[in-house]
Design an enzyme around this catalytic site. Structure first.
Site, PDB file in Angstrom:
ATOM      1  CB  CYS A 113      -1.597   2.051   5.945  1.00 25.41           C
ATOM      2  SG  CYS A 113      -1.258   1.079   4.464  1.00 25.41           S
ATOM      3  CD  GLU A 158      -2.569   4.491   2.201  1.00 29.11           C
ATOM      4  OE1 GLU A 158      -2.078   3.554   1.539  1.00 29.11           O
ATOM      5  OE2 GLU A 158      -3.795   4.673   2.313  1.00 29.11           O
ATOM      6  CG  HIS A 166      -1.965  -1.015   1.263  1.00 27.01           C
ATOM      7  ND1 HIS A 166      -2.975  -1.026   2.190  1.00 27.01           N
ATOM      8  CD2 HIS A 166      -2.174  -2.073   0.448  1.00 27.01           C
ATOM      9  CE1 HIS A 166      -3.780  -2.050   1.947  1.00 27.01           C
ATOM     10  NE2 HIS A 166      -3.317  -2.709   0.903  1.00 27.01           N
TER      11      HIS A 166
HETATM   12 ZN   LIG Z   1      -3.239   0.312   3.711  1.00 24.82          ZN
END
Ligand SMILES: [Zn+2]
Length: 144
Positions: free
Chosen positions: A89, A58, A56
């Site tokens: 995250c 982030e 991801h």
């Molecule tokens: Zn995430």
């Protein structure tokens, strides 16, 4: 409070998300700004490309900040992201010491647009157990 300058950076994060789809990746984008507001690093979701559930944007930026910035600088950064960070995250953001997160779509809004985004089942956890045995490596490591 989200300023017009924040909105400009959010639009850039949304643009990163839109671009990701044109190269076969999922529509999520983020960027990190430094204490003076300049963009330090950008990332998009590469979960499919990398076959990595942790890819991801982030999380990539949180890891970058923890690796590249001193804690004082990290605390004065802002993470702009096209969607509210997921639980994975969010944990990494806390651990990395980032100062602020600004997001466009909330998790609730994302789930409305894509119900699969809300698929976060609770994993059963059993414990605590074996306290005396489990504490030994902790005591050994942290004992002065
Ligand atoms: Zn995430």
């Amino acid at each position: 409070m989200i300023t017009t300058a924040d909105e400009d950076l959010l639009r850039r994060a949304i643009g990163i998300a839109a671009h990701a789809t044109t190269i076969g990746d999922a529509p999520y984008g983020s960027l990190l700004t430094g204490p003076d507001g300049t963009i330090l690093v950008e990332a998009h979701n590469t979960v499919r490309r990398d076959n990595d559930i942790s890819a991801h944007p982030e999380l990539k930026l949180a890891r970058w900040a923890a690796r590249e910035l001193d804690p004082h600088t990290a605390a004065r950064t802002t993470l702009y992201t096209s969607c509210q960070p997921c639980q994975m995250c969010a944990g990494a953001i806390v651990r990395s010491g980032l100062g602020r997160v600004v997001y466009a779509l909330s998790t609730e809004q994302l789930i409305d647009l894509n119900p699969q985004s809300g698929a976060w089942p609770t994993v059963p956890q059993d414990g605590p157990a074996l306290f005396d045995e489990a504490r030994a490596p902790i005591d050994d490591y942290y004992r002065p």
